[in-house]
Design an enzyme around this catalytic site. Structure first.
Site, PDB file in Angstrom:
ATOM      1  N   SER A 186      15.604 -41.682 -12.726  1.00  0.00           N
ATOM      2  CA  SER A 186      14.337 -40.991 -12.530  1.00  0.00           C
ATOM      3  C   SER A 186      14.148 -40.842 -11.022  1.00  0.00           C
ATOM      4  CB  SER A 186      13.199 -41.809 -13.131  1.00  0.00           C
ATOM      5  OG  SER A 186      11.975 -41.172 -12.843  1.00  0.00           O
ATOM      6  N   LYS A 224       0.835  -1.203   0.000  1.00  0.00           N
ATOM      7  CA  LYS A 224       0.000   0.000   0.000  1.00  0.00           C
ATOM      8  C   LYS A 224       0.875   1.261   0.000  1.00  0.00           C
ATOM      9  CE  LYS A 224      -3.788  -0.087   2.274  1.00  0.00           C
ATOM     10  NZ  LYS A 224      -4.892  -0.114   3.209  1.00  0.00           N
ATOM     11  N   GLY A 279      -8.074  -7.481   4.693  1.00  0.00           N
ATOM     12  CA  GLY A 279      -8.826  -7.462   5.943  1.00  0.00           C
ATOM     13  C   GLY A 279      -8.175  -8.216   7.088  1.00  0.00           C
ATOM     14  N   MET A 289      -5.341  -7.494   8.674  1.00  0.00           N
ATOM     15  CA  MET A 289      -4.714  -6.655   9.695  1.00  0.00           C
ATOM     16  C   MET A 289      -5.578  -5.420   9.919  1.00  0.00           C
ATOM     17  SD  MET A 289      -0.725  -7.074   8.923  1.00  0.00           S
ATOM     18  CE  MET A 289      -0.981  -6.513   7.275  1.00  0.00           C
ATOM     19  N   ARG A 332      -3.322  -1.278  -6.284  1.00  0.00           N
ATOM     20  CA  ARG A 332      -2.410  -2.422  -6.315  1.00  0.00           C
ATOM     21  C   ARG A 332      -2.772  -3.235  -7.550  1.00  0.00           C
ATOM     22  NH1 ARG A 332      -5.572  -5.184  -1.311  1.00  0.00           N
ATOM     23  NH2 ARG A 332      -7.471  -5.454  -2.465  1.00  0.00           N
ATOM     24  N   HIS A 358     -15.742  -8.988   1.705  1.00  0.00           N
ATOM     25  CA  HIS A 358     -14.677  -9.846   2.217  1.00  0.00           C
ATOM     26  C   HIS A 358     -14.821 -11.267   1.681  1.00  0.00           C
ATOM     27  CE1 HIS A 358     -12.989 -12.601   5.253  1.00  0.00           C
ATOM     28  NE2 HIS A 358     -11.981 -11.749   5.197  1.00  0.00           N
ATOM     29  N   ARG A 388      -3.319   2.973   8.607  1.00  0.00           N
ATOM     30  CA  ARG A 388      -3.667   1.781   7.829  1.00  0.00           C
ATOM     31  C   ARG A 388      -2.494   0.829   7.750  1.00  0.00           C
ATOM     32  NH1 ARG A 388      -7.871   2.929   3.918  1.00  0.00           N
ATOM     33  NH2 ARG A 388      -8.718   4.966   4.380  1.00  0.00           N
ATOM     34  N   TYR A 406      13.463 -33.932 -17.917  1.00  0.00           N
ATOM     35  CA  TYR A 406      11.999 -33.940 -17.983  1.00  0.00           C
ATOM     36  C   TYR A 406      11.406 -34.090 -16.591  1.00  0.00           C
ATOM     37  CZ  TYR A 406      12.103 -39.008 -17.257  1.00  0.00           C
ATOM     38  OH  TYR A 406      12.300 -40.244 -16.706  1.00  0.00           O
ATOM     39  N   CYS A 422       9.749 -38.690 -11.320  1.00  0.00           N
ATOM     40  CA  CYS A 422       8.429 -39.308 -11.509  1.00  0.00           C
ATOM     41  C   CYS A 422       7.635 -39.347 -10.207  1.00  0.00           C
ATOM     42  CB  CYS A 422       8.551 -40.703 -12.106  1.00  0.00           C
ATOM     43  SG  CYS A 422       9.447 -41.854 -11.057  1.00  0.00           S
TER      44      CYS A 422
END
Ligand code: PEP
Ligand code: MG
Length: 896
Positions: A781, A22, A100, A102, A337, A452, A91, A868, A848
């Protein structure tokens, strides 16, 4: 000396670590010349120092005092001045948005004297000043002094009721408010044992401390745990000159998004609440108006707002979310933001912005979250004419079916017991967070798309319907009523977060657009999300270095995986090929064999069955590598349960039946019984003890490959030996099995260009002696399921009992069976990769274990140099995307 406080003009958007999101963005906007009320930011470093010392560092207080003085100078007013008071908001604002979670205090600086000054300053608007004052007492009491919120709410409700039935807070007049303030002050004194503080400096000091402390509040901690945000960041505190949205009908407050956060459409979107203060919108206290209504109410401010939105989007090159206030026709921007958005909107926006030339392809690719891709494949409600009992806002997409619960605690408790629940509330507050994340879906009767409930649900990917105002809650009776239908706690409902519809009972669900489009549905392919998906996935595929394979055991799974873009099979577990009545019979015959001939007879039954399975798989994966793992699980898994069998024998005997056959089986079961079968006769050890078994499997694999090759296919065969711990294990097995393979192919007159022998690295000893093992392996693997199990000594089957607590207490940063533990298991992998490659430069490397489909682990695999990753067929797209992002991410960091 550390600088603890920054004026908005001193920061910029890159300073999120220090100023919080913020603060950094307020600074950026201030420097862009946007209408931001002046203020200053106390840094996250100050927060950490405060929390470490249990109090404010004196330098911080001094600096804050100095900045306050400058703010007073800039505004030409002094905090708490009885004739012309400056009011401020305090704030919170951490690096990452924690909606919401904090605390924030508004209207600070009011007392019995300055409230009069405020009224005078605002053209004698005493009602407004008193309303600001009662809000301040309420917030300060609740946030700073922990007075139960209900106490104030209750008094406010009483005041409204006394006015007239259905009165809103805006209906309270000056006298009502004056009485209410008296009542609030009494409530404050009752709960704190002190009078409400008159001195504005004292109010400010206490508020700053409370906001800093809220970093460690339960809600904030829960949120950080769930969202994997570090506890060590701290929050910044922004002290901002107040502007007022509650000064009449030419004032108001709202939240605006530069594009639609639900579906990504390129249209401004948001909520507006006339004559209200900022917190009212998020709290869902009154139902809001759609932003577009502001155009009618105040076209000038609306036009200005659109201009600001455009400026911000061009500047940030992303969708911005803005909080604004209009005070008597003057627009103020209180926050911006990068806006949160649904998984759907994320893809649509990235694609659109790429098309618009706002971002380049790499940036667009990094804008989508691989962890949320699976959401886009989620099914939807198939209503088929069913009528909804209520309709609300489509606040978060997806379909949810579950038992109705009315409290967060109940949601959590039932979900823990394995139930699917839908949490139904009037509106949610941050205190409900634990229940929200335990629910399948969230339904509220009040609140808008930015309430909220909506914000949290979208962030967590939980379907939600908000503001379904036909719903009448009867919390005491544990039920709700909607348009004549009563639904009680425990009844099942279906909610559709795409449409906002609410249904009683369990409705059928249908495939998502992406799933339909993938299957060739023409109209689904017209939708923008499909275009976005194709374009960005193509870029991910172009950028990624790693290949993506699938773990698939059957021809069907292989086909599915290939359709999703799998480039081979990284793990074909052959154990299912030993199941099914006919096969289990033969397996038991093998286990019970007393002579080599009997054992061979069992293999003769199994061989053609297995060959048939492999033929199907090689056909489905023609041209792509298939890693087949020889049998891994302990043999007792193919026998009846020891306890059940013993009971059967005992009962049979009691009844005088002939149980000699069961007794024979029981003897064998007892003989094979192991105290710790995961560390017992399994994997390569089975191959050593029962050499005919692996030989039969290799024969079946090679006969199948020969057949598919003769049909014109192109099988690429990789034979994998599990659970190897030492080089001689692999060396001896290979020496036994490779000649079998060669012989089968020679007999069939077939040559395979690609026939390899390798091993899983899933035992810690194998990882740290990989240099030796690599000399006799063509590939490794990583079996990170077992490697994690044996590396941590955590049973992979039982970890569920305590891993939650481990995560909660931050004993592990994440469940290590989900995300590779870099310092431990990852380190072993890195050692094995480096030493394996050094010993055998042709060695190829894959993974894997389940981690192969986890984006964070895929990034690690990229970094450590795997060729991979292999994951379940449904995660192939996720892995492709994550592998592309890892390549782009590392290219970015390399060029920095
Ligand atoms: C592993 O251990 O990571 C693995 C893939 O094998 P399984 O899960 O079959 O033990
Ligand atoms: Mg394993």
């Amino acid at each position: 000396m550390t600088k603890y406080v920054y004026d908005f003009s001193e920061g910029n958007k890159e300073m999120k670590d220090l100023l919080g999101g913020k603060g950094a963005n307020l600074a950026e906007m201030t420097n862009m010349g946007l209408p931001v009320p002046p203020g200053f930011t106390i840094t996250t470093e100050a927060c950490l120092a405060f929390l470490a010392k249990g109090g404010a560092p004196p330098e911080m207080l001094e600096e804050a005092g100095e900045h306050l003085r400058r703010l007073e100078e800039a505004m030409g007013k002094a905090l708490g001045d009885p004739s012309d008071p400056l009011l401020v908001s305090v704030r919170s604002g951490a690096k990452f948005s924690m909606p919401g979670m904090m605390d924030t205090v508004l209207n600070l600086g009011l007392n019995d004297a300055s409230v009069k000054g405020l009224a005078e300053q605002t053209g004698g608007d005493m009602r407004f000043a008193l309303d600001a004052y009662r809000r301040f007492i309420q917030m300060f009491g609740k946030i700073v002094m922990d007075v139960p919120a209900d106490a104030f709410e209750h008094a406010l409700d009483e005041a409204k009721h006394a006015k007239f039935e259905g009165a809103q807070d805006t209906d309270l007049d000056q006298d009502d408010l004056a009485t209410l303030i008296e009542r609030f002050r009494a409530i404050y004194a009752e709960h704190t044992g002190e009078d409400f503080p008159k001195d504005p400096k004292e109010q400010l000091r206490l508020s700053i401390a409370a906001v800093l402390e809220s970093w460690n509040g339960k809600r904030a901690r829960d949120y950080r745990r769930q969202n994997k945000i570090s506890d060590d960041l701290g929050t910044a505190v922004n002290v901002v000159a107040m502007v007022f949205g509650n000064r009449g009908d030419d004032s108001g407050t709202g939240v605006a998004f530069t594009r639609d956060p639900a579906n990504g459409d390129r249209v401004p979107y948001g909520d507006y609440l006339p004559n209200a203060q900022g917190e009212d919108v998020v709290a869902g206290i009154r139902n809001t108006l759609p932003l577009a209504k502001l155009e009618e109410l105040d076209p000038v401010s609306y036009g200005e707002l659109l201009q600001v939105m455009h400026t911000l989007e061009m500047h940030y090159r992303d969708m911005c979310d803005i909080e604004f206030t209009i005070e008597k026709g003057r627009l103020w921007i209180l926050q911006t933001r990068i806006g949160k958005r649904t998984a759907l909107a994320e893809w649509v926006m990235a694609f659109d912005m790429l098309e618009e030339g706002l971002v380049d392809e790499d940036t667009a690719l990094l804008r989508v979250d691989a962890n949320r891709l699976e959401e886009l494949f989620k099914r939807r409600v198939k209503a088929d004419g069913a009528s909804p009992i209520a309709k609300g806002l489509n606040a978060s997409p997806g379909a949810a079916i579950g038992e109705v619960v009315f409290t967060a605690d109940e949601a959590e408790a039932r979900a823990k017991g394995g139930a699917r629940v839908v949490l139904v509330r009037r509106e949610t507050t941050p205190d409900d967070y634990h229940g929200m994340i335990a629910a399948q879906g969230i339904l509220t009767s009040a609140g808008g798309t930015n309430s909220h409930a909506a914000v949290v649900a979208r962030g967590e990917g939980i379907p939600a319907v908000c503001g379904a105002d036909a719903i009448r809650l009867d919390l005491a009776g544990k039920r709700f009523e909607a348009n004549g239908t009563t639904v009680a706690e425990g009844d099942v409902i279906t909610i559709d977060g795409f449409t906002g519809d609410v249904y009683v009972g369990e409705l059928p669900l249908e495939e998502s657009v992406l799933e339909k489009a993938r299957a060739g549905d023409a109209s689904a392919r017209e939708e923008k999300i499909w275009g976005a998906f194709e374009r960005l996935m193509a870029h991910a595929d172009a950028r990624r270095r790693m290949r993506v394979r699938a773990n698939a055991d059957t021809p069907d799974q292989s086909t599915n995986a290939r359709e999703r873009g799998a480039e081979g099979i990284g793990l074909c577990r052959t154990e299912h090929m030993f199941l099914g009545e006919e096969r289990v019979e033969a397996v038991r015959q093998m286990i019970f064999a007393e002579t080599p001939e009997q054992e061979q007879a069992a293999y003769d039954v199994l061989l053609p069955l297995q060959r048939g399975d492999f033929v199907g798989i090689f056909r489905a994966m023609s041209g792509l590598p298939v890693t087949v793992r020889l049998l891994d699980p302990p043999l007792h898994e193919f026998l009846p349960n020891q306890v059940e069998l013993a009971v059967e024998v005992a009962l049979g005997k009691e009844r005088g039946e002939d149980v000699s056959e069961q007794e024979r089986v029981l003897r064998k079961v007892n003989e094979l019984h192991e105290a710790n079968p995961m560390l017992g006769l399994r994997g390569v050890r089975l191959g050593i003890v029962k050499p005919g078994l692996y030989a039969m499997q290799v024969r079946a694999i090679c006969e199948a490959a020969a057949q598919v090759k003769k049909e014109g296919g192109d099988p690429k065969v990789e034979i994998m030996i599990p659970l190897v711990a030492t080089r001689p294990e692999l060396e001896q097995m290979r020496a036994e099995l490779e000649p079998v393979a060669r012989q089968v192919l020679a007999d069939a007159g077939v040559e395979l260009e690609h026939l390899e022998f390798g091993t899983m690295i899933e035992v810690p000893r194998a990882a740290v002696t990989a240099g030796e093992i690599a000399e006799v392996a063509d590939f490794f693997s990583f079996g990170t399921n077992d490697l994690t199990q044996m590396g941590f000594g955590f049973s992979r089957d039982d970890i569920g009992k305590f891993v939650g607590m481990y995560e909660e207490r931050k004993l592990v940063p994440a469940n290590p069976f989900v995300t590779v533990d870099r310092p431990g298991i990852g380190r072993m992998m890195a050692i094995a990769c480096a030493e394996g490659k050094a010993a055998n430069p042709n060695l190829h490397l894959g993974i894997c274990g389940e981690h192969g489909g986890d984006p964070a682990s895929v990034t690690f695999c990229h970094e450590v140099g795997l060729d991979y990753v292999s994951c379940s067929p449904f995660r192939v797209e996720t892995a492709r995307l994550a592998a592309g992002q890892a390549a782009v991410g590392s290219a970015e960091s390399a060029s920095k």
